[in-house]
Design an enzyme around this catalytic site. Structure first.
Site, PDB file in Angstrom:
ATOM      1  N   ILE A  15      16.556 -50.178 -21.652  1.00 27.13           N
ATOM      2  CA  ILE A  15      15.242 -50.511 -21.117  1.00 27.13           C
ATOM      3  C   ILE A  15      14.153 -50.272 -22.154  1.00 27.13           C
ATOM      4  O   ILE A  15      13.206 -51.052 -22.276  1.00 27.13           O
ATOM      5  CB  ILE A  15      14.977 -49.700 -19.829  1.00 27.13           C
ATOM      6  CG1 ILE A  15      15.918 -50.145 -18.708  1.00 27.13           C
ATOM      7  CG2 ILE A  15      13.514 -49.845 -19.389  1.00 27.13           C
ATOM      8  CD1 ILE A  15      15.926 -49.207 -17.507  1.00 27.13           C
ATOM      9  N   ASP A  57      12.694 -35.967 -31.426  1.00 26.20           N
ATOM     10  CA  ASP A  57      13.204 -35.472 -30.148  1.00 26.20           C
ATOM     11  C   ASP A  57      12.015 -35.066 -29.280  1.00 26.20           C
ATOM     12  O   ASP A  57      11.275 -34.142 -29.634  1.00 26.20           O
ATOM     13  CB  ASP A  57      14.119 -34.273 -30.406  1.00 26.20           C
ATOM     14  CG  ASP A  57      14.781 -33.740 -29.145  1.00 26.20           C
ATOM     15  OD1 ASP A  57      14.310 -34.058 -28.030  1.00 26.20           O
ATOM     16  OD2 ASP A  57      15.766 -32.983 -29.274  1.00 26.20           O
ATOM     17  N   TYR A 148      19.663 -34.456 -12.557  1.00 22.99           N
ATOM     18  CA  TYR A 148      19.040 -35.744 -12.888  1.00 22.99           C
ATOM     19  C   TYR A 148      18.057 -36.174 -11.797  1.00 22.99           C
ATOM     20  O   TYR A 148      16.899 -36.509 -12.073  1.00 22.99           O
ATOM     21  CB  TYR A 148      20.127 -36.803 -13.069  1.00 22.99           C
ATOM     22  CG  TYR A 148      19.585 -38.162 -13.448  1.00 22.99           C
ATOM     23  CD1 TYR A 148      19.168 -38.422 -14.743  1.00 22.99           C
ATOM     24  CD2 TYR A 148      19.485 -39.190 -12.504  1.00 22.99           C
ATOM     25  CE1 TYR A 148      18.663 -39.676 -15.096  1.00 22.99           C
ATOM     26  CE2 TYR A 148      18.985 -40.431 -12.840  1.00 22.99           C
ATOM     27  CZ  TYR A 148      18.578 -40.667 -14.139  1.00 22.99           C
ATOM     28  OH  TYR A 148      18.073 -41.902 -14.480  1.00 22.99           O
TER      29      TYR A 148
END
Length: 251
Positions: A15, A57, A148
């Protein structure tokens, strides 16, 4: 007038890369952020000189500061921040130890917070937009996704906080929650049984594409969404609308 600039995190694939390509196709400049340097280099090869690779990161505050500094040095402004980078570790709730919990939170929640915080001064200058990428798993609970799903639910609330507080500066903040998307990773780990089950549960009877999710993200960053903020949009083929959605009850 200088060309507009977007930062897209998690931009080496999926995405994120589809979103970066759409921005470039609209004439924007794009900073593509990903900690996977090799994959990012491969993604950058065809993109041209309006794209800049930032192999950082987002869970590291110092590296996040460097993302903003490098973007401003290269392009002079930030008009949109797409917080797309995320990690997914799935497993039974009793097997989710604290190390796993923190790995997921560090990128999905902490990284989204850090990037937004660091970009806010530049976004104030442009009256820009933040688009956070949540998930259908942040809207409805599912097995094997305790870290998650919780991280993505928190991203949804973070988005609303950002919209409420940053609106006075002209900054808009919205959240896109993808449902199942036909990425290479998903197709590699989803069995045919899982694919069939998703097709049965989703009113549109299919997975979404990376480009379809990118369409929504880019719209929310554009002037066409100039009065849209604080919204959570499930780009999920209707999955969230179905509730229980037992296939046996389908006509």
């Amino acid at each position: 007038m200088m060309e507009r600039c977007a930062i897209v995190t998690g931009a080496a694939r999926g995405i994120g890369l589809a979103t970066a390509k759409q921005f470039l196709g609209m004439g924007w400049q794009v900073a593509l952020v990903d900690r996977d340097r090799e994959e990012l280099d491969r993604a950058m090869a065809p993109l041209g000189d309006r794209a800049k690779a930032l192999p950082y990161d987002i869970s590291d505050p110092d590296q996040v500061a460097q993302i903003i500094a490098d973007t401003l040095d290269a392009f002079g402004r930030i008009d949109a921040l797409v917080n797309n980078a995320g990690v997914a570790e799935f497993g039974p709730i009793e097997d989710c130890d604290f190390a796993m919990w923190r790995r997921v939170m560090a990128t999905n929640l902490d990284g989204t917070f850090l990037c937004s915080q660091a970009a806010t001064p530049a976004l104030r200058q442009t009256k820009g937009a933040i688009v956070n990428i949540g998930s259908i798993s942040g809207l409805r609970a599912s097995t094997l996704r305790v870290a998650y799903g919780t991280s993505k639910a928190a991203v949804i609330q973070l988005t609303k906080q950002q919209a409420a507080e940053l609106g006075e500066y002209g900054i808009r903040a919205n959240c896109v929650c993808p449902g199942p998307v036909r990425t290479k990773l998903a197709m590699a780990v989803h069995s045919q049984e899982i694919i069939d089950a998703y097709h049965d549960a989703i009113p549109l009877n299919r997975y979404g594409s990376e480009e379809e999710i990118a369409n929504v993200i880019v719209f929310l960053c554009s002037d066409k969404a100039s009065y849209v903020t604080g919204q959570v949009i499930a780009a999920d083929g209707g999955f969230d609308s179905t509730g229980v959605g037992l296939p046996a009850l389908r006509v």
